[in-house]
Design a protein around this motif. Structure first.
Motif, PDB file in Angstrom:
ATOM      1  N   LEU A  40       0.925  -1.058  -0.167  1.00  0.00           N
ATOM      2  CA  LEU A  40      -0.092   0.128   0.025  1.00  0.00           C
ATOM      3  C   LEU A  40       0.795   1.147   0.219  1.00  0.00           C
ATOM      4  O   LEU A  40       0.402   1.961  -0.289  1.00  0.00           O
ATOM      5  N   GLU A  41       2.269   1.737   0.910  1.00  0.00           N
ATOM      6  CA  GLU A  41       3.304   2.531   1.087  1.00  0.00           C
ATOM      7  C   GLU A  41       3.195   2.726  -0.508  1.00  0.00           C
ATOM      8  O   GLU A  41       3.587   4.000  -0.874  1.00  0.00           O
ATOM      9  N   ASP A  42       3.817   1.550  -1.040  1.00  0.00           N
ATOM     10  CA  ASP A  42       4.577   1.069  -2.231  1.00  0.00           C
ATOM     11  C   ASP A  42       3.346   2.221  -3.958  1.00  0.00           C
ATOM     12  O   ASP A  42       3.812   3.533  -4.412  1.00  0.00           O
ATOM     13  N   ILE A  43       1.930   1.347  -3.518  1.00  0.00           N
ATOM     14  CA  ILE A  43       1.110   2.423  -4.524  1.00  0.00           C
ATOM     15  C   ILE A  43       0.613   3.491  -4.446  1.00  0.00           C
ATOM     16  O   ILE A  43       0.289   4.645  -5.155  1.00  0.00           O
ATOM     17  N   ALA A  44       0.888   4.238  -2.692  1.00  0.00           N
ATOM     18  CA  ALA A  44       0.687   5.073  -2.386  1.00  0.00           C
ATOM     19  C   ALA A  44       1.690   6.474  -3.170  1.00  0.00           C
ATOM     20  O   ALA A  44       1.309   7.387  -3.451  1.00  0.00           O
ATOM     21  N   ALA A  45       2.873   5.714  -3.113  1.00  0.00           N
ATOM     22  CA  ALA A  45       4.379   6.577  -3.562  1.00  0.00           C
ATOM     23  C   ALA A  45       4.341   6.774  -4.906  1.00  0.00           C
ATOM     24  O   ALA A  45       4.619   7.604  -5.934  1.00  0.00           O
ATOM     25  N   HIS A  46       4.554   5.594  -5.663  1.00  0.00           N
ATOM     26  CA  HIS A  46       4.027   5.632  -6.962  1.00  0.00           C
ATOM     27  C   HIS A  46       2.612   5.187  -7.710  1.00  0.00           C
ATOM     28  O   HIS A  46       2.651   4.901  -9.131  1.00  0.00           O
ATOM     29  N   GLY A  47       2.023   4.767  -7.411  1.00  0.00           N
ATOM     30  CA  GLY A  47       0.444   4.594  -7.906  1.00  0.00           C
ATOM     31  C   GLY A  47       0.422   3.596  -8.045  1.00  0.00           C
ATOM     32  O   GLY A  47       1.177   2.345  -7.982  1.00  0.00           O
ATOM     33  N   TYR A  48      -0.949   2.695  -8.931  1.00  0.00           N
ATOM     34  CA  TYR A  48      -0.736   1.340  -9.254  1.00  0.00           C
ATOM     35  C   TYR A  48       0.172   1.262 -10.707  1.00  0.00           C
ATOM     36  O   TYR A  48       0.134   1.879 -11.613  1.00  0.00           O
ATOM     37  N   PRO A  49       0.426   0.129  -9.921  1.00  0.00           N
ATOM     38  CA  PRO A  49       1.114  -0.442 -11.579  1.00  0.00           C
ATOM     39  C   PRO A  49       0.943  -0.710 -12.958  1.00  0.00           C
ATOM     40  O   PRO A  49      -1.113  -0.652 -12.362  1.00  0.00           O
ATOM     41  N   SER A  50       0.639  -1.266 -13.527  1.00  0.00           N
ATOM     42  CA  SER A  50       0.425  -1.034 -15.225  1.00  0.00           C
ATOM     43  C   SER A  50      -0.037  -2.699 -15.012  1.00  0.00           C
ATOM     44  O   SER A  50       0.049  -3.345 -14.499  1.00  0.00           O
ATOM     45  N   PRO A  51      -1.400  -2.330 -15.722  1.00  0.00           N
ATOM     46  CA  PRO A  51      -2.001  -3.843 -16.206  1.00  0.00           C
ATOM     47  C   PRO A  51      -1.078  -5.145 -17.258  1.00  0.00           C
ATOM     48  O   PRO A  51      -1.206  -6.322 -16.576  1.00  0.00           O
ATOM     49  N   GLU A  52       0.146  -3.957 -17.656  1.00  0.00           N
ATOM     50  CA  GLU A  52       0.512  -5.128 -18.590  1.00  0.00           C
ATOM     51  C   GLU A  52       1.752  -6.036 -17.086  1.00  0.00           C
ATOM     52  O   GLU A  52       2.522  -6.861 -17.954  1.00  0.00           O
ATOM     53  N   SER A  53       2.092  -5.203 -16.199  1.00  0.00           N
ATOM     54  CA  SER A  53       3.441  -5.187 -15.889  1.00  0.00           C
ATOM     55  C   SER A  53       2.743  -7.140 -14.830  1.00  0.00           C
ATOM     56  O   SER A  53       3.695  -7.403 -14.060  1.00  0.00           O
ATOM     57  N   GLY A  54       1.711  -6.879 -14.693  1.00  0.00           N
ATOM     58  CA  GLY A  54       0.414  -7.883 -13.240  1.00  0.00           C
ATOM     59  C   GLY A  54       0.877  -9.169 -14.178  1.00  0.00           C
ATOM     60  O   GLY A  54       1.007  -9.539 -15.460  1.00  0.00           O
ATOM     61  N   VAL A  55       0.778 -10.624 -13.021  1.00  0.00           N
ATOM     62  CA  VAL A  55      -0.328 -11.501 -13.372  1.00  0.00           C
ATOM     63  C   VAL A  55      -1.234 -12.120 -13.759  1.00  0.00           C
ATOM     64  O   VAL A  55      -2.085 -11.443 -12.421  1.00  0.00           O
ATOM     65  N   PRO A  56      -1.961 -11.958 -14.593  1.00  0.00           N
ATOM     66  CA  PRO A  56      -3.128 -12.641 -14.816  1.00  0.00           C
ATOM     67  C   PRO A  56      -3.657 -13.782 -13.550  1.00  0.00           C
ATOM     68  O   PRO A  56      -3.407 -14.864 -13.175  1.00  0.00           O
ATOM     69  N   TRP A  57      -4.881 -13.795 -13.008  1.00  0.00           N
ATOM     70  CA  TRP A  57      -5.668 -14.535 -12.202  1.00  0.00           C
ATOM     71  C   TRP A  57      -5.403 -15.726 -11.955  1.00  0.00           C
ATOM     72  O   TRP A  57      -5.354 -16.070 -11.165  1.00  0.00           O
ATOM     73  N   GLU A  58      -5.681 -16.265 -13.652  1.00  0.00           N
ATOM     74  CA  GLU A  58      -5.456 -17.200 -13.106  1.00  0.00           C
ATOM     75  C   GLU A  58      -4.651 -18.168 -13.569  1.00  0.00           C
ATOM     76  O   GLU A  58      -4.283 -18.893 -12.702  1.00  0.00           O
ATOM     77  N   THR A  59      -3.197 -17.109 -14.109  1.00  0.00           N
ATOM     78  CA  THR A  59      -2.042 -17.591 -13.953  1.00  0.00           C
ATOM     79  C   THR A  59      -1.779 -17.832 -12.009  1.00  0.00           C
ATOM     80  O   THR A  59      -1.246 -18.736 -11.985  1.00  0.00           O
ATOM     81  N   ALA A  60      -2.011 -16.567 -11.210  1.00  0.00           N
ATOM     82  CA  ALA A  60      -1.925 -16.778  -9.754  1.00  0.00           C
ATOM     83  C   ALA A  60      -2.456 -18.137  -9.401  1.00  0.00           C
ATOM     84  O   ALA A  60      -2.079 -18.600  -8.293  1.00  0.00           O
ATOM     85  N   ARG A  61      -3.860 -18.578  -9.825  1.00  0.00           N
ATOM     86  CA  ARG A  61      -4.735 -19.334  -9.142  1.00  0.00           C
ATOM     87  C   ARG A  61      -4.000 -20.908  -9.398  1.00  0.00           C
ATOM     88  O   ARG A  61      -3.732 -21.211  -8.852  1.00  0.00           O
TER      89      ARG A  61
END
Length: 71
Positions: A40-61
């Motif tokens: 949460l501190e990282d998001i507050a300092a730098h904003g939300y990460p881009s969707p392209e840098s994330g992992v799809p929920w299916e892959t994480a699941r």
């Protein structure tokens, strides 16, 4: 109504095994909370990460389910 605080209830001491289990649980919860707070501190300092840098929920699941099966 009385201005005096209510007496604290008497406490029963835990045996050493139960006390150690409570300490371990508290430490694990504290670690999880610290991890969430840092995200949460990282998001507050730098904003939300881009969707392209994330992992799809299916892959994480699927990765999580594979870890559970391995255990």
């Amino acid at each position: 109504m009385s201005q005096q605080p209510a007496p604290a209830p008497a406490r029963q001491p835990l045996d050493e095994h139960a006390a150690e289990a409570a300490r371990a649980y508290a430490a694990a919860e504290r670690a999880r909370t610290d991890a969430l707070a840092s995200v949460l501190e990282d998001i507050a300092a730098h904003g939300y990460p881009s969707p392209e840098s994330g992992v799809p929920w299916e892959t994480a699941r699927d990765a999580h389910l594979a870890r559970v099966v391995d255990e």
